[in-house]
Design an enzyme around this catalytic site. Sequence first.
Site, short mmCIF file in Angstrom:
data_model
loop_
_atom_site.label_atom_id
_atom_site.label_comp_id
_atom_site.label_asym_id
_atom_site.label_seq_id
_atom_site.Cartn_x
_atom_site.Cartn_y
_atom_site.Cartn_z
CG ASP A 56 26.79 -23.78 9.74
OD1 ASP A 56 28.01 -23.69 9.50
OD2 ASP A 56 26.26 -23.27 10.76
N GLY A 103 30.63 -17.27 10.01
CA GLY A 103 32.01 -16.80 9.97
C GLY A 103 32.67 -17.16 11.28
NE ARG A 112 32.65 -6.31 17.31
CZ ARG A 112 32.59 -5.27 18.15
NH1 ARG A 112 33.27 -4.17 17.90
NH2 ARG A 112 31.84 -5.33 19.23
CG ASP A 173 27.53 -1.70 17.65
OD1 ASP A 173 28.30 -2.26 18.45
OD2 ASP A 173 27.48 -1.99 16.45
CG HIS A 201 29.93 -4.12 14.73
ND1 HIS A 201 29.32 -3.81 15.93
CD2 HIS A 201 30.23 -5.44 14.81
CE1 HIS A 201 29.26 -4.90 16.69
NE2 HIS A 201 29.80 -5.90 16.03
#
Length: 348
Positions: A56, A103, A112, A173, A201
Amino acid sequence: MHHMAQSQQQNYKMSKSPIRVLISGAAGQIGYALIPLVAGGQVFGLDQPVILHLLDIEPMKQVLQGVVMEVDDGAYPLVHGVVATSDYQQAFNNVQAAFLVGGFPRKAGMERKDLLEKNRPIFVDAGQALEKYADRNVKVLVVANPANTNCLVAAAHAPSIPKKNFSAMTRLDSNRAQSQVAQKLGVAPVKVKNVLVWGNHSVTQVPDVSYATFESADSKQLPVAGSVDEAWVFGTFQPTVQKRGAAVISARGLSSAMSAANAAKDHMRDWFLGTPAGEYVSMSVVSDGSAYGVGKDIVYSFPCVCKGGEYEIVKDLAVSDKIKELLKKTEQELVEERSEALPGFSGL
Ligand code: LMR
């Protein structure tokens, strides 16, 4: 898991040597839900020890340390080591599986792809780090949005890693779609098979029940299409699945995390360990132009089967004209995202 009478503990077999598994964004919401699934053997199997590489950004260092404490405190039988870092070399070094979760997440009111500009540099870096440090056989799953195009960006920056090792997540999904169908039919989700999601997506994704079957109360396998009408499929089912991420964001004030981690687990597990006979899974993979008329070099969700650690696109499904039209639209969006993300792109 196949021997329910035995305790899980008895099923651990430590004969394999550990694999290195990267989770980026490890201090975030999805990381917090995904780490226990990986550590607990639900992804790579109860006989596969893991060394967790938890990446991270520097500002998350303290939180990440807390997460590492919790991993330690789990005393997980399959965890043979933890590397927690903000350094890409350490994070990507020799990893055989990479969950690229880190992200900026979307907020209410965004699409998105509005994240493309913000998250693109992260995937340039990730691609370059995969190229330099990862195992050549690494299997990459991109979760951060816009997942498909981020995945393409990473692949474009890792030329010596085979394209077939890159994928993006549309399993969330298709899990959503499976569950919506199950609720409509009044059965448990496990009774429903082969609900597909094609394309991106994003809101242009194409949830599709054309090949789906379900097990009825009297144990018959029936086609889903025979039990739901077109008005429901195109008027309710598709928009519900397409907008589900936004619905979760508006309800939680945060994007989906538990279900995203669960889908990441399903995707990677099926890729590594294989899909059950007769079942398709939806995986966004690099199109080579050979299936369903989809152009090459975009990351597009196709029906896939997995065996021996490889996926294969199921290429022989008959697609209705109505669905074909939708497949073109979602392809077009991916081509547009590509020209934004990789100006001057000339092929992988
Ligand atoms: C989801 O589908 O829940 C995630 O992609 C988060 C989002 O922005 O929708």
